[in-house]
Design a protein around this motif. Structure first.
Motif, PDB file in Angstrom:
ATOM      1  N   TYR A  58      17.075  -3.556 -40.329  1.00  0.00           N
ATOM      2  CA  TYR A  58      16.609  -4.935 -40.343  1.00  0.00           C
ATOM      3  C   TYR A  58      16.795  -5.563 -38.969  1.00  0.00           C
ATOM      4  O   TYR A  58      17.826  -5.399 -38.339  1.00  0.00           O
ATOM      5  N   CYS A  59      15.785  -6.285 -38.548  1.00  0.00           N
ATOM      6  CA  CYS A  59      15.879  -7.104 -37.355  1.00  0.00           C
ATOM      7  C   CYS A  59      16.247  -8.498 -37.848  1.00  0.00           C
ATOM      8  O   CYS A  59      15.532  -9.085 -38.666  1.00  0.00           O
ATOM      9  N   VAL A  60      17.372  -9.006 -37.380  1.00  0.00           N
ATOM     10  CA  VAL A  60      17.829 -10.330 -37.788  1.00  0.00           C
ATOM     11  C   VAL A  60      17.319 -11.325 -36.755  1.00  0.00           C
ATOM     12  O   VAL A  60      17.526 -11.146 -35.554  1.00  0.00           O
ATOM     13  N   VAL A  61      16.628 -12.368 -37.232  1.00  0.00           N
ATOM     14  CA  VAL A  61      16.060 -13.381 -36.342  1.00  0.00           C
ATOM     15  C   VAL A  61      16.508 -14.771 -36.766  1.00  0.00           C
ATOM     16  O   VAL A  61      16.854 -15.003 -37.921  1.00  0.00           O
TER      17      VAL A  61
ATOM     18  N   LYS B 187      21.716  -2.171 -39.962  1.00  0.00           N
ATOM     19  CA  LYS B 187      21.274  -1.179 -40.949  1.00  0.00           C
ATOM     20  C   LYS B 187      21.099  -1.776 -42.342  1.00  0.00           C
ATOM     21  O   LYS B 187      20.190  -1.404 -43.067  1.00  0.00           O
ATOM     22  N   ASN B 188      21.955  -2.723 -42.723  1.00  0.00           N
ATOM     23  CA  ASN B 188      21.938  -3.288 -44.080  1.00  0.00           C
ATOM     24  C   ASN B 188      21.522  -4.752 -44.069  1.00  0.00           C
ATOM     25  O   ASN B 188      21.453  -5.376 -43.016  1.00  0.00           O
ATOM     26  N   THR B 189      21.305  -5.307 -45.244  1.00  0.00           N
ATOM     27  CA  THR B 189      20.879  -6.704 -45.362  1.00  0.00           C
ATOM     28  C   THR B 189      22.005  -7.684 -45.065  1.00  0.00           C
ATOM     29  O   THR B 189      21.754  -8.867 -44.855  1.00  0.00           O
ATOM     30  N   THR B 190      23.221  -7.215 -45.059  1.00  0.00           N
ATOM     31  CA  THR B 190      24.359  -8.088 -44.744  1.00  0.00           C
ATOM     32  C   THR B 190      25.072  -7.524 -43.526  1.00  0.00           C
ATOM     33  O   THR B 190      25.003  -6.319 -43.279  1.00  0.00           O
TER      34      THR B 190
ATOM     35  N   GLU C  64      19.559 -17.450 -40.556  1.00  0.00           N
ATOM     36  CA  GLU C  64      19.031 -16.170 -40.098  1.00  0.00           C
ATOM     37  C   GLU C  64      18.123 -15.568 -41.170  1.00  0.00           C
ATOM     38  O   GLU C  64      18.323 -15.780 -42.362  1.00  0.00           O
ATOM     39  N   TYR C  65      17.142 -14.799 -40.710  1.00  0.00           N
ATOM     40  CA  TYR C  65      16.184 -14.151 -41.603  1.00  0.00           C
ATOM     41  C   TYR C  65      16.097 -12.669 -41.255  1.00  0.00           C
ATOM     42  O   TYR C  65      16.295 -12.280 -40.111  1.00  0.00           O
ATOM     43  N   LEU C  66      15.777 -11.883 -42.259  1.00  0.00           N
ATOM     44  CA  LEU C  66      15.648 -10.433 -42.092  1.00  0.00           C
ATOM     45  C   LEU C  66      14.184 -10.044 -41.995  1.00  0.00           C
ATOM     46  O   LEU C  66      13.339 -10.572 -42.709  1.00  0.00           O
ATOM     47  N   ILE C  67      13.887  -9.094 -41.115  1.00  0.00           N
ATOM     48  CA  ILE C  67      12.574  -8.452 -41.067  1.00  0.00           C
ATOM     49  C   ILE C  67      12.839  -6.951 -41.047  1.00  0.00           C
ATOM     50  O   ILE C  67      13.478  -6.437 -40.127  1.00  0.00           O
ATOM     51  N   GLU C  68      12.366  -6.271 -42.073  1.00  0.00           N
ATOM     52  CA  GLU C  68      12.586  -4.824 -42.171  1.00  0.00           C
ATOM     53  C   GLU C  68      11.805  -4.104 -41.075  1.00  0.00           C
ATOM     54  O   GLU C  68      10.687  -4.483 -40.747  1.00  0.00           O
ATOM     55  N   TYR C  69      12.402  -3.073 -40.500  1.00  0.00           N
ATOM     56  CA  TYR C  69      11.732  -2.305 -39.452  1.00  0.00           C
ATOM     57  C   TYR C  69      11.943  -0.815 -39.680  1.00  0.00           C
ATOM     58  O   TYR C  69      12.791  -0.398 -40.443  1.00  0.00           O
TER      59      TYR C  69
ATOM     60  N   LYS D  22      14.572 -10.137 -48.853  1.00  0.00           N
ATOM     61  CA  LYS D  22      14.918  -8.715 -48.738  1.00  0.00           C
ATOM     62  C   LYS D  22      14.408  -8.109 -47.436  1.00  0.00           C
ATOM     63  O   LYS D  22      14.562  -6.924 -47.205  1.00  0.00           O
ATOM     64  N   GLY D  23      13.742  -8.902 -46.609  1.00  0.00           N
ATOM     65  CA  GLY D  23      13.245  -8.416 -45.329  1.00  0.00           C
ATOM     66  C   GLY D  23      11.829  -7.877 -45.361  1.00  0.00           C
ATOM     67  O   GLY D  23      11.310  -7.444 -44.338  1.00  0.00           O
ATOM     68  N   ASN D  24      11.172  -7.911 -46.502  1.00  0.00           N
ATOM     69  CA  ASN D  24       9.780  -7.474 -46.578  1.00  0.00           C
ATOM     70  C   ASN D  24       8.915  -8.484 -45.842  1.00  0.00           C
ATOM     71  O   ASN D  24       9.111  -9.694 -45.967  1.00  0.00           O
TER      72      ASN D  24
END
Length: 162
Positions: free
Chosen positions: A75-78, A93-96, A102-107, A145-147
């Motif tokens: 996850y890229c945290v922005v 690596k994980n959602t936490t 902050e927001y998650l973007i899955e990569y 969830k970063g989707n």
């Protein structure tokens, strides 16, 4: 045996149909409820002879990183600036852990030099390339969830290019 053959075919088709409908429903929910985030674009040639007009997208959040052991998936945290433009905080690596705002973007990272968030191409109607050459931001909707899902391109004035 012929009776079972048709039963297996029909069952597989039903499973496939359920899977596609579930996938569509997830994307529709993401479009409706997702958080709009603007990602700064790096310029790329918007033409392909085989595919027609499209723009290959690169994002500033996926450039200039010095992670030596970046996981293949994560996850890229922005964080968002006052205009809603994403500023990369870190890769994880994980959602936490995830801090307030902050927001998650899955990569995924195919190699140590590239990070893809799954929205690297934007196709548009033939002959419209001049309009999209002015794009400065890619707009994605993200869920918790970063989707992510690419929803459009925006100009320097933060206006959706249509």
């Amino acid at each position: 045996m012929k009776k079972y053959k048709w039963l297996i075919i029909v069952l597989n088709l039903l499973i496939l149909l359920v899977y596609f409908n579930f996938s569509i429903a997830k994307k529709e929910t993401l479009l409706k409820d997702g958080k709009l985030i603007l990602l700064s674009l790096a310029p790329v040639d918007p033409r392909s002879l085989m595919q027609g007009d499209y723009m290959s997208l690169r994002y500033s959040i996926s450039e200039d990183f010095n992670e030596k052991h970046l996981p293949k998936r994560g996850y890229c945290v922005v964080k968002l600036d006052k205009n809603g433009v994403a500023v990369r905080q870190r890769f994880q690596k994980n959602t936490t852990p995830l801090k307030q705002g902050e927001y998650l973007i899955e990569y995924n990272s195919p190699d140590q030099w590239n990070v893809n968030i799954g929205a690297e191409s934007f196709f548009f109607q033939e002959g419209q390339s001049e309009k999209y050459e002015k794009a400065k931001y890619g707009a994605v909707k993200v869920d918790d969830k970063g989707n992510s899902l690419l929803v459009g391109l925006y100009d320097e004035n933060l206006k959706n290019i249509k």
